[in-house]
Design a protein around this motif. Structure first.
Motif, PDB file in Angstrom:
ATOM      1  N   UNK A  25      -5.038  -0.878 -16.244  1.00 29.68           N
ATOM      2  CA  UNK A  25      -4.144   0.127 -15.621  1.00 29.68           C
ATOM      3  C   UNK A  25      -4.725   0.612 -14.313  1.00 29.68           C
ATOM      4  N   UNK A  26      -3.871   1.014 -13.432  1.00 26.97           N
ATOM      5  CA  UNK A  26      -4.266   1.556 -12.135  1.00 26.97           C
ATOM      6  C   UNK A  26      -3.632   2.952 -11.971  1.00 26.97           C
ATOM      7  N   UNK A  27      -4.308   3.780 -11.197  1.00 20.63           N
ATOM      8  CA  UNK A  27      -3.792   5.113 -10.944  1.00 20.63           C
ATOM      9  C   UNK A  27      -4.292   6.131 -11.940  1.00 20.63           C
ATOM     10  N   UNK A  28      -3.996   7.387 -11.648  1.00 17.57           N
ATOM     11  CA  UNK A  28      -4.503   8.463 -12.495  1.00 17.57           C
ATOM     12  C   UNK A  28      -3.692   8.589 -13.761  1.00 17.57           C
ATOM     13  N   UNK A  29      -2.377   8.634 -13.621  1.00 16.11           N
ATOM     14  CA  UNK A  29      -1.527   8.817 -14.798  1.00 16.11           C
ATOM     15  C   UNK A  29      -0.395   7.818 -14.756  1.00 16.11           C
ATOM     16  N   UNK A  30       0.151   7.557 -15.920  1.00 17.89           N
ATOM     17  CA  UNK A  30       1.316   6.682 -16.007  1.00 17.89           C
ATOM     18  C   UNK A  30       2.569   7.532 -15.842  1.00 17.89           C
ATOM     19  N   UNK A  31       3.614   7.001 -15.215  1.00 18.60           N
ATOM     20  CA  UNK A  31       4.850   7.739 -15.015  1.00 18.60           C
ATOM     21  C   UNK A  31       5.567   7.926 -16.336  1.00 18.60           C
ATOM     22  N   UNK A  32       6.211   9.055 -16.556  1.00 17.67           N
ATOM     23  CA  UNK A  32       7.006   9.263 -17.769  1.00 17.67           C
ATOM     24  C   UNK A  32       8.195   8.313 -17.783  1.00 17.67           C
ATOM     25  N   UNK A  33       8.792   8.119 -18.916  1.00 15.27           N
ATOM     26  CA  UNK A  33       9.916   7.164 -18.996  1.00 15.27           C
ATOM     27  C   UNK A  33      11.085   7.545 -18.096  1.00 15.27           C
ATOM     28  N   UNK A  34      11.381   8.877 -17.984  1.00 13.41           N
ATOM     29  CA  UNK A  34      12.551   9.261 -17.197  1.00 13.41           C
ATOM     30  C   UNK A  34      12.332   9.073 -15.701  1.00 13.41           C
ATOM     31  N   UNK A  35      11.067   8.945 -15.256  1.00 12.88           N
ATOM     32  CA  UNK A  35      10.799   8.794 -13.824  1.00 12.88           C
ATOM     33  C   UNK A  35      10.427   7.379 -13.450  1.00 12.88           C
ATOM     34  N   UNK A  36      10.424   6.499 -14.427  1.00 14.38           N
ATOM     35  CA  UNK A  36      10.068   5.117 -14.108  1.00 14.38           C
ATOM     36  C   UNK A  36      11.219   4.459 -13.345  1.00 14.38           C
ATOM     37  N   UNK A  37      10.937   3.663 -12.317  1.00 13.89           N
ATOM     38  CA  UNK A  37      12.012   3.030 -11.541  1.00 13.89           C
ATOM     39  C   UNK A  37      12.779   2.030 -12.376  1.00 13.89           C
ATOM     40  N   UNK A  38      14.079   2.051 -12.219  1.00 16.33           N
ATOM     41  CA  UNK A  38      14.925   1.116 -12.958  1.00 16.33           C
ATOM     42  C   UNK A  38      14.749  -0.278 -12.389  1.00 16.33           C
ATOM     43  N   UNK A  39      14.883  -1.236 -13.204  1.00 19.21           N
ATOM     44  CA  UNK A  39      14.753  -2.625 -12.697  1.00 19.21           C
ATOM     45  C   UNK A  39      15.854  -2.920 -11.699  1.00 19.21           C
ATOM     46  N   UNK A  40      15.582  -3.664 -10.677  1.00 20.32           N
ATOM     47  CA  UNK A  40      16.607  -3.952  -9.654  1.00 20.32           C
ATOM     48  C   UNK A  40      17.790  -4.694 -10.261  1.00 20.32           C
ATOM     49  N   UNK A  41      18.977  -4.270  -9.809  1.00 20.18           N
ATOM     50  CA  UNK A  41      20.201  -4.902 -10.271  1.00 20.18           C
ATOM     51  C   UNK A  41      20.582  -6.027  -9.322  1.00 20.18           C
ATOM     52  N   UNK A  42      21.134  -7.079  -9.885  1.00 12.55           N
ATOM     53  CA  UNK A  42      21.585  -8.153  -8.981  1.00 12.55           C
ATOM     54  C   UNK A  42      22.756  -7.676  -8.159  1.00 12.55           C
ATOM     55  N   UNK A  43      22.884  -8.127  -6.913  1.00 15.80           N
ATOM     56  CA  UNK A  43      24.008  -7.681  -6.065  1.00 15.80           C
ATOM     57  C   UNK A  43      25.333  -8.134  -6.654  1.00 15.80           C
ATOM     58  N   UNK A  44      26.316  -7.234  -6.524  1.00 16.44           N
ATOM     59  CA  UNK A  44      27.646  -7.537  -7.017  1.00 16.44           C
ATOM     60  C   UNK A  44      28.319  -8.512  -6.069  1.00 16.44           C
TER      61      UNK A  44
END
Length: 524
Positions: A25-44
């Motif tokens: 792991x890297x960094x001080x703390x892990x992000x909470x689930x609600x603040x984790x970035x959503x996976x990129x969506x494929x373009x419509x």
């Protein structure tokens, strides 16, 4: 706490193992689930309409097509200098190309703007160094002026001034005494001079005021010329009945026989009254008793007679020659002021004016000459004269804000009986003692329906000219002969202009229909 992922780090102890960073792991703390970035969506995929409007054509790769127009053409390189220029301005040192320097060498580059960092002390200037500490310097010092001894000092501009505070007390007292002495001497001298000077006497036996030579030119036809020629023919008429009295004016129309024309309302109070006196006062101040020759209440004209030789008669003109705007002069005795002269113009002609009342039996409607010459009570019977000095009317009435035609003050609306009417009535009175007037035998009043004016018949004399012509009550007379009728006064004037026995056509309105009748005028 040590990081186990770093090289050379020791393994954490049991207590540190609980709080150690997970492996990989890297960094001080892990992000909470609600603040984790959503996976990129494929373009419509684009909509069909957008694909058609903005899509890349088939078999085309890249942002732009290969056959698009290129950019702007680059400017061509300048041609080389001509051979003559190269030989003239060739560089002086071998191996150099192009043009050489001027004989004096190239000028150094000039600074286009001043910069504070170019100065040698710019780095030490606290105003230019944002990290310089703030400090207070010494206060400003002003050099003291050299103290000058004595009361007289010279300022920086070289002017000499007196310093009062350094005057000595004896010198100050002496200055005040000198000023008091000077004021006492001046006041005493002025008082003495006024007491001893000789006063000018109030009376001057040889006094003579300046005067100018006669230089006024009175042209013929001027007001002064007319007044000088006509005033001797205008008299004041004084009437006394018991303790009561009245005044008016008159005009001499027959100097040989002593006939004077005036208004009926001036002398009617003395008619047929025992003990009544009528007196005519002339321009020279002399007076003479007068007798009534005849009077006509229907025209407000009367003739009196005096027994006095060497009278001056007025010149009678004609009313037909008068036009609106002609200058006129009114002469009479307003308010008992004999020989009063006023001037104006003819304001209107053929103005129907009704005269009645004022303690007189006058009941007349005259076709008056209107003037703005000031006329006041007492002018009645006086002369209205044109520019030639001929009498064109006898002043009879005025329009006022508080009177009914013979009282009140002048407001610039005066009325005179035309001289043609005066001549005709006066001749009848001198000949027979009475005057004759034509009559239609009807009584009327003025009416209007908003579009047409006329004289409404109120009464018809039985057996009179009107009844014989077929005129009925409530008929509206709108024309007599060639004269249009708009009021009862205009009807009276139109009838009076005819002679008794004449036949006239009368147009009238009855029941909304117009008809014309013929009437033979009778005697009033």
């Amino acid at each position: 706490m040590t990081d186990p992922t770093r090289p050379g780090a020791t393994a954490p102890s049991g207590a540190e193992q609980e709080y150690a960073r997970p492996s990989g792991a890297r960094g001080s703390f892990d992000l909470p689930p609600e603040r984790r970035p959503a996976p990129p969506r494929p373009p419509l995929p684009p909509a069909p309409g957008q694909q058609t409007a903005f899509g890349r054509p088939e078999r085309v790769r890249g942002s732009f097509a290969g056959d698009r127009p290129g950019g702007l053409p680059r400017p061509a390189a300048p041609p080389p200098p001509p051979e003559a220029v190269l030989r003239a301005f060739a560089p002086g040192r071998p191996g150099e190309r192009g043009l050489g320097d001027p004989p004096g060498g190239r000028a150094p580059r000039r600074r286009t703007a001043s910069a504070p960092w170019w100065k040698p002390d710019a780095a030490a200037d606290p105003w230019r160094d944002p990290y310089a500490p703030a400090s207070l310097g010494a206060p400003a010092e002003y050099p003291d002026e050299d103290e000058q001894p004595g009361p007289l000092v010279t300022d920086a501009r070289g002017r000499t001034r007196l310093r009062v505070r350094q005057l000595s007390i004896p010198l100050s007292i002496l200055t005040v005494l000198v000023m008091l002495f000077s004021g006492a001497v001046g006041g005493s001298a002025g008082w003495l001079l006024t007491r001893t000077a000789d006063e000018e006497p109030l009376l001057s036996p040889d006094a003579q005021l300046s005067q100018t030579s006669e230089g006024i030119t009175r042209e013929p036809g001027s007001v002064s010329d007319i007044a000088g020629r006509v005033s001797p023919a205008v008299v004041s008429v004084e009437v006394r009945v018991g303790e009561a009295g009245a005044t008016g004016s008159g005009v001499v129309i027959d100097a040989e026989n002593g006939y004077i024309v005036t208004n009926n309302h001036v002398i009617s109070g003395a008619a047929d009254v025992e003990g009544a006196e009528i007196r005519a006062v002339f321009n020279d101040g002399s007076g003479s008793a007068a007798r009534i020759v005849g009077r006509d209440p229907a025209s407000d004209i009367a003739v009196i007679k005096v027994e006095k030789p060497q009278l001056l008669a007025a010149t009678l003109g004609t009313s037909d020659s008068v036009v609106v705007g002609d200058p006129v002069v009114a002469i009479g005795s307003p308010l008992g002021l004999a020989g009063t002269v006023t001037s104006g113009i003819v304001s209107a002609l053929d103005r129907p004016v009704r005269l009645s009342g004022e303690g007189s039996d006058t009941n007349a409607v005259i076709s008056a000459v209107q003037t703005d010459a000031p006329i006041n009570p007492g002018n009645s019977g006086g002369a209205l004269v044109d520019a030639t000095g001929a009498v064109i009317g006898i002043n009879t009435a005025i329009a006022s804000l508080g009177g009914n035609g013979t009282t009140g003050g002048s407001i610039g609306l005066g009325f005179a009986i035309p001289i043609d009417t005066v001549r005709d009535i006066s001749e009848q009175l001198i000949t027979t003692g009475e005057a004759v007037h034509a009559s239609l035998g009807v009584s009327t009043r003025s009416v209007t329906d908003g579009t047409r004016d006329g004289a409404l018949v109120l009464n018809v004399d039985p057996g009179g000219p009107g009844e014989q012509a077929g005129i009925d009550e409530q008929d509206v007379i709108i024309r007599v002969g060639d004269t249009r009728i708009g009021s009862s006064e205009e009807l009276a004037v139109a009838v009076d202009a005819q002679d008794p026995g004449e036949q006239i056509e009368v147009e009238l309105v009855r029941g909304g229909a117009s008809r014309t009748v013929t009437a033979t005028l009778g005697t009033a």
